[in-house]
Structure formats: structure tokens, C-alpha cells
Motif scaffolding. Sequence first.
Motif, short mmCIF file in Angstrom:
data_model
loop_
_atom_site.label_atom_id
_atom_site.label_comp_id
_atom_site.label_asym_id
_atom_site.label_seq_id
_atom_site.Cartn_x
_atom_site.Cartn_y
_atom_site.Cartn_z
N PRO A 315 -13.00 55.98 65.11
CA PRO A 315 -12.22 56.12 63.87
C PRO A 315 -10.82 56.67 64.09
O PRO A 315 -9.87 56.24 63.42
N THR A 316 -10.68 57.58 65.02
CA THR A 316 -9.34 58.14 65.30
C THR A 316 -8.42 57.07 65.88
O THR A 316 -7.25 56.95 65.49
N MET A 317 -8.93 56.28 66.81
CA MET A 317 -8.11 55.19 67.37
C MET A 317 -7.68 54.20 66.30
O MET A 317 -6.52 53.75 66.28
N LEU A 318 -8.60 53.87 65.41
CA LEU A 318 -8.26 52.91 64.35
C LEU A 318 -7.21 53.46 63.41
O LEU A 318 -6.32 52.72 62.95
N MET A 319 -7.27 54.75 63.11
CA MET A 319 -6.26 55.34 62.23
C MET A 319 -4.88 55.33 62.89
O MET A 319 -3.87 55.08 62.23
N VAL A 320 -4.84 55.58 64.19
CA VAL A 320 -3.54 55.55 64.88
C VAL A 320 -2.99 54.12 64.88
O VAL A 320 -1.79 53.91 64.64
N MET A 321 -3.84 53.14 65.17
CA MET A 321 -3.37 51.75 65.15
C MET A 321 -2.96 51.32 63.75
O MET A 321 -2.02 50.53 63.60
N LEU A 322 -3.66 51.82 62.74
CA LEU A 322 -3.29 51.47 61.37
C LEU A 322 -1.91 52.01 61.01
O LEU A 322 -1.16 51.38 60.25
N SER A 323 -1.56 53.15 61.57
CA SER A 323 -0.22 53.71 61.28
C SER A 323 0.88 52.85 61.88
O SER A 323 2.03 52.90 61.42
N TRP A 324 0.57 52.06 62.93
CA TRP A 324 1.59 51.20 63.53
C TRP A 324 1.88 49.97 62.67
O TRP A 324 2.89 49.30 62.90
N VAL A 325 1.05 49.67 61.69
CA VAL A 325 1.29 48.50 60.85
C VAL A 325 2.60 48.64 60.09
O VAL A 325 3.29 47.65 59.79
N SER A 326 2.98 49.87 59.78
CA SER A 326 4.22 50.08 59.02
C SER A 326 5.45 49.61 59.78
O SER A 326 6.50 49.34 59.17
N PHE A 327 5.38 49.49 61.11
CA PHE A 327 6.54 49.03 61.88
C PHE A 327 6.85 47.57 61.61
O PHE A 327 7.96 47.11 61.86
N TRP A 328 5.85 46.83 61.12
CA TRP A 328 6.05 45.41 60.82
C TRP A 328 6.33 45.17 59.34
O TRP A 328 6.54 44.03 58.95
N ILE A 329 6.30 46.20 58.54
CA ILE A 329 6.64 46.08 57.12
C ILE A 329 8.14 46.29 56.95
O ILE A 329 8.74 47.13 57.63
N ASP A 330 8.73 45.54 56.02
CA ASP A 330 10.18 45.63 55.83
C ASP A 330 10.59 47.06 55.51
O ASP A 330 9.91 47.78 54.78
N ARG A 331 11.70 47.46 56.10
CA ARG A 331 12.16 48.86 55.96
C ARG A 331 12.56 49.19 54.53
O ARG A 331 12.64 50.36 54.18
N ARG A 332 12.84 48.19 53.68
CA ARG A 332 13.22 48.48 52.29
C ARG A 332 12.00 48.58 51.36
O ARG A 332 12.15 48.93 50.20
N ALA A 333 10.77 48.30 51.89
CA ALA A 333 9.55 48.42 51.07
C ALA A 333 9.05 49.86 51.16
O ALA A 333 8.09 50.18 51.89
N VAL A 334 9.70 50.72 50.43
CA VAL A 334 9.41 52.15 50.51
C VAL A 334 7.98 52.47 50.07
O VAL A 334 7.26 53.20 50.79
N PRO A 335 7.48 52.03 48.92
CA PRO A 335 6.13 52.42 48.50
C PRO A 335 5.06 52.00 49.51
O PRO A 335 4.12 52.77 49.77
N ALA A 336 5.19 50.82 50.09
CA ALA A 336 4.16 50.35 51.02
C ALA A 336 4.11 51.20 52.27
O ALA A 336 3.03 51.66 52.70
N ARG A 337 5.24 51.48 52.87
CA ARG A 337 5.27 52.23 54.12
C ARG A 337 4.92 53.70 53.91
O ARG A 337 4.22 54.31 54.74
#
Length: 507
Positions: A315-337
Motif C-alpha cells: 500500500p505504501t508503494m502504491l500511494m507513492v506511485m499515485l502521487s506521481w500521477v500529478s506530474f502528468w496532469i496539466d499544471r493549470r488544473a489546480v483542483p485536480a493536482r
Amino acid sequence: MERMLGKELQRVKLIGHVSLFLPSSDPGAQDSVMNFALSVLRLMCLAWLWPIALLKGSNTQNQRRHKDVYLGENTRHKHGGRIDFKTKKSDSTKSLLIKSEQLLRIEDHDFAMRPGFGGSAIPVGIDVQVESIDSISEVNMDFTMTLYLRHYWQDDRLAFPSSSNKSRTFDARLVKKIWVPDVFFVHSKRSFIHDTTMENIMLRVHPDGNILYSVRITVTALCSMDFSRFPLDTQNCSLELESYAYNENDLMLYWKNGNDSLRTDEIALSQFFIEEFHPSFGLAFYSSTGWYNRLYINFILRRHIFFFMLQTYFPTMLMVMLSWVSFWIDRRAVPARVSLGITTVLTMSTIITGVSASMPQVSYVKAVDIYLWASFLFVFLSVIEYAAVNYFTTVEEMKKLRKGKLPVSYDATQAMAYDGCFHDDIGLDVSPFPELPTTPSTTRTIPPRASSTEPPPTEGTRLWRKRSVGKNIRFIMSNSYMIDSYSRIIFPAAYLLFNIIYWCIYS
């Protein structure tokens, strides 16, 4: 009966007095009358005593019949329906116990004293068979074990003559009347002797005075555990045996069969694998009473890691990898990131709290703490990374606005609208910006390049422009989208390197 005989004598006297009134001229007639009177009296006495004799006989037969029925029912329960009236009295516990005490001459000796009191130390051999390890608690730092503890010694006071040279076996009732070693468990928290259905105690006495004393015990003892490598740890626990009253001058404890004195059944634990069971011995010193022999039951436990891999590490590894998803989200999408970053941070906090609640409050860092807090740091840095990206993007747009590269009608609130804050209220035109009119205020003079004395590069060579660290930082700050690009590579590579180092050290 005495009263009846008295009455009969009175009647005989009465007949004698009557015979005096008879005429004495015929002595034969007198004799016949006397004989007849005596016969009548005898018949009357027999008729009087016969019902009494019958009544007493019937009462005696009823008592014997009730006693036989009572003994028959008890014997039937014990011997499966077979009744042997000859052995009823000899099979009673009281008579056997009295005979055993007489055979062993228990009343002739003072068993409050050890055998050979005043002489050399009495040797007492020990062997143990471990039945089960019931539980191991990390929070209380203890373990619970059920075992058969056997003592071997010789007491000449209990020697008895025997033609067949066979031993006699007794239960706990006789144990309380003789001397037995006072072995106790050091660092024991709780212990008890099993007593279902009777106390699980056996005493076997041989004709030469050799004694085997066996008892079944469940004991909970302290185990000082080291959790610096938890959950990749190996624990070394021990159960210690020692005499409480007799020091080494009075009693010598030793393992009866050396390393073979410790035997175990098939033991399976949920979280541990038993690597080794071995006995050892030593001496313990107490300042007020002296030196004592001490025996150790050592066992090494290695923890199964698979449970913690499923509950903590994956579970800890998955949470860390999930946090990396924000790097592929557009920088102007503030609520999502922002929501993604906060969710991963809170999940990591929950995992850390759950692991800490099931562990003792130790003052040093555990291996699982290092992994969890390092993973929490990666998740936290992913949130900080977006904060930096958002900040540098805003600074870059403000600089462009000041330099006139953005239209005069451009407002910073429109940029925020594109960031996701005011999408519903403001429409944003993302068409290319119109060319700015050339005015004297916007006309910029380009200074001539300084003449360079360096020779022109020859064909086939490549120019390498060296930039300082400050220039690189300013270049990244002026191009904030590059932070996400670099983070997509740096974060996974750093976390992979951390895992390699962690598992190489602790596994």
C-alpha cells in the motif's frame, strides 16, 4: 432377654408353689404334672421369642442387601459392569494411600529437609518437552509456552523392597507429602499447572529411590525484543529455570541428557518461523543468597515478512506511485493536482498511525519507520513540487505582462480562470495573441554584437554552451513546465534507488 428369663423363673417358682398344694401320696403323678408344666413353659417361651428373632434377621438381611447394591453400582461404573466384591475394600483411595505411605515409610522421615541434608549438593536432572508456543506479543514483550517439565533425582528415604524391581506411580496426592525440587521460572509473569480433570502431576518411584517427577505447565515469560529491524527482525527469547531456595551448595540443576534434553512437537506460528531450539546453562548470583544454577531454554524466531508486505509495504508503494500521477496532469488544473496530493498525504498518515498503534512505544527508530517516513517524504515532495510549479508559472506570466509580451487587456484573473477557479464565470480566448503595434515606447534597439577575436568554428565541430548552476535554475524558473518533465524521471529513479538500498540493508 434377661427380662424374659426372669419371668420364666418366676413362673417356675409359681409352679413349685402350686405343687406344694398337690397331694403327696402319688409322687409319679407329681412328676408328670411338673414335666407337663415345664413343657408348657418352654413352648410359651419359644412362642414369645420366635417373632423377635425373625424381625432381627430380616433387618440384617435388608442392610446387607442395600450395602451390596450400593457397592455393586459403584463397581459397575468403574469396571464397566463387572462386580468384584473381594476388591471393593482394597481399591478404595484411602486404603491405597495408607498402604503407599506405609510402603514408602513417609511417616518415618522429615520430608521438609532435602535428601542428604548437610552433605554435598543433590543433583537434579531436568528435561523439557515443549508442547506449544501459544502466543508472542510485541506490545507486552512476552511469550506464552506450554511444556512438560520433568525432574530426576534420588531420595534414599523413599526406597522400598520389591521382588519384581518395578516402579510405582502416584499422582498429586502423594506429591504433597514428600520433598520435591522447588524449580521456578525466572522472569515469569503468569504460570499455572493444568488441573483438568485432575492436576497434571505424575510421581514415579523406583525401588532404589530414584524418582521421576513430571508436571504440565503453561507459563508466560518476559522476552526482551529488539525492534530496530522490524518487521525484518529475528528475536532470541529464552525461558529460564532455577531453584528458589537452594543455592549451588544444596542443589545442582543440570540437563539430564545434554542437548537432547529439550524436545519439541510440531509447532506452527502465524507470524514467526522457529529457526532453532537449544538448551544451555549458567550461574546466577544474588548478593544476599549466593550463586544458583540456572538452565536456559533458548529459541530463535524469524518473522514472516509476507503479512507486512501485504498490509504495509505494497500500500505504501502504491500511494507513492499515485502521487506521481500529478506530474502528468496539466499544471493549470489546480483542483485536480491539489486534491490528489492531499489524498496521498492523508493516506500515508493513516498507514503510519496504524503501524505505530500495533507496536510498543520504543525510543529508537524501526526499519518500518524508515520506510514509511521516507515514502511519506516522497509524497510530500510531490505536493511541494506542484506548489513550486504553480508559483513559477505565475511569476513567469507576471514578467511577460510587465515586458509587454501579453496584450494590454490580459488580466491575471483570466489565467486563474484557466487554472480552474473561475471556469464557469469567465470565458477565456485561447486564440493567438495579436501582434503588438510598433510604437516608440515598444521599439527596442538591439545593441551590436561585440566583435569576437575567436576563430570561426571549423566544419565538423559542435558548439557546447556551458551554463552555470544559477543560469540553469533561472532557465528552469522561466520555463516552469520543465519542472514536471524532470520530476517524471527524478522521483521514480530516486524512489527505486531508495528501495534497493533499503532492502539490501535490512533483508
